[in-house]
Design a protein around this motif. Sequence first.
Motif, short mmCIF file in Angstrom:
data_model
loop_
_atom_site.label_atom_id
_atom_site.label_comp_id
_atom_site.label_asym_id
_atom_site.label_seq_id
_atom_site.Cartn_x
_atom_site.Cartn_y
_atom_site.Cartn_z
N MET A 6 0.86 -1.18 0.00
CA MET A 6 0.00 0.00 0.00
C MET A 6 0.90 1.23 0.00
O MET A 6 2.01 1.16 0.54
CB MET A 6 -0.87 0.02 1.26
CG MET A 6 -1.85 -1.11 1.34
SD MET A 6 -2.94 -0.99 2.77
CE MET A 6 -1.81 -1.23 4.11
N PRO A 7 0.46 2.34 -0.59
CA PRO A 7 1.25 3.56 -0.46
C PRO A 7 1.44 3.89 1.02
O PRO A 7 0.48 3.82 1.80
CB PRO A 7 0.39 4.62 -1.15
CG PRO A 7 -0.50 3.85 -2.07
CD PRO A 7 -0.75 2.54 -1.38
N LYS A 8 2.66 4.20 1.41
CA LYS A 8 2.91 4.53 2.82
C LYS A 8 4.17 5.37 2.93
O LYS A 8 4.95 5.47 1.99
CB LYS A 8 3.00 3.28 3.68
CG LYS A 8 4.11 2.31 3.38
CD LYS A 8 3.98 1.11 4.32
CE LYS A 8 5.11 0.14 4.17
NZ LYS A 8 5.11 -0.66 2.99
N GLY A 9 4.34 5.95 4.10
CA GLY A 9 5.51 6.78 4.31
C GLY A 9 5.70 7.11 5.77
O GLY A 9 4.90 6.75 6.62
N ALA A 27 2.20 11.02 -4.51
CA ALA A 27 3.57 10.85 -5.00
C ALA A 27 3.85 9.42 -5.45
O ALA A 27 4.45 9.20 -6.51
CB ALA A 27 4.57 11.24 -3.90
N GLU A 28 3.41 8.43 -4.66
CA GLU A 28 3.76 7.04 -4.95
C GLU A 28 2.84 6.37 -5.96
O GLU A 28 3.27 5.48 -6.68
CB GLU A 28 3.78 6.22 -3.67
CG GLU A 28 4.88 6.63 -2.71
CD GLU A 28 4.92 5.78 -1.45
OE1 GLU A 28 4.05 4.90 -1.27
OE2 GLU A 28 5.84 5.99 -0.64
N GLU A 81 6.42 9.17 -9.03
CA GLU A 81 7.19 7.93 -9.00
C GLU A 81 6.74 6.91 -10.05
O GLU A 81 6.95 5.72 -9.90
CB GLU A 81 7.13 7.33 -7.59
CG GLU A 81 7.78 8.23 -6.56
CD GLU A 81 7.75 7.67 -5.14
OE1 GLU A 81 7.47 6.46 -4.96
OE2 GLU A 81 8.02 8.44 -4.21
N ARG A 82 6.17 7.39 -11.15
CA ARG A 82 5.62 6.49 -12.18
C ARG A 82 6.67 5.60 -12.83
O ARG A 82 6.34 4.52 -13.30
CB ARG A 82 4.85 7.28 -13.22
CG ARG A 82 5.69 8.14 -14.13
CD ARG A 82 4.81 8.96 -15.06
NE ARG A 82 5.60 9.89 -15.84
CZ ARG A 82 6.03 11.07 -15.43
NH1 ARG A 82 5.73 11.47 -14.20
NH2 ARG A 82 6.74 11.85 -16.21
N HIS A 83 7.92 6.03 -12.86
CA HIS A 83 8.96 5.21 -13.48
C HIS A 83 9.57 4.20 -12.50
O HIS A 83 10.37 3.37 -12.89
CB HIS A 83 10.07 6.11 -14.06
CG HIS A 83 9.58 7.03 -15.11
ND1 HIS A 83 9.06 6.59 -16.31
CD2 HIS A 83 9.49 8.39 -15.14
CE1 HIS A 83 8.68 7.63 -17.05
NE2 HIS A 83 8.94 8.73 -16.36
N GLU A 84 9.16 4.29 -11.23
CA GLU A 84 9.72 3.43 -10.19
C GLU A 84 8.74 2.38 -9.69
O GLU A 84 9.13 1.47 -8.96
CB GLU A 84 10.17 4.28 -9.01
CG GLU A 84 11.19 5.33 -9.38
CD GLU A 84 11.45 6.28 -8.24
OE1 GLU A 84 12.06 5.85 -7.25
OE2 GLU A 84 11.01 7.44 -8.33
#
Length: 175
Positions: free
Chosen positions: A60-63, A81-82, A129-132
Amino acid sequence: MFLPVAIGKGWSHLHFNLLCRARSITAQRTKQVAALPLQLFGGRPKVLLITSRYTGRWIMPKGWPMDGEQDWRTVEIEALAEAGLEDTVSRKPIGEFENAKTFNDGTSVQVKATVYPLYIDKVKRRWKERHERKRHWLSPKGTAKALKQPELEDLLLDLKNNPRKNRSIRAIAAA
């Protein structure tokens, strides 16, 4: 010993790794906040997962909590962002889980993540962060399998059976 550090603006994973090494706390628990991105398709809930940058596993997106921001707001920022999500985030968490956060240099730290549901308003085609990372829609049951987080399994299976049962999810879905 609990590390009361908020990784926010200006901090990187490198800074955090160095801090962990300096204090010899790599095995200690720390805090993150996570998003449970939801959208209804034909009345059925779907969850959007992303891949982690270094291992490629589904997460899941997290930070890390950000200085000066409420946790729910940090979730909103991280989801954009993620995963490229514009969303409505619940201000109340619906659960938590623990896992080992492994960094690209091989160090790790035990993390307790607090989960906030968010209802997806828009999925952007271009995001930071689409390329990651990759994104993928899953059913709640598929999400439970992909995440391999026993603490979330009951929550996700309840979501599958009755998505509007949880007050926080009901509130954001109605927004």
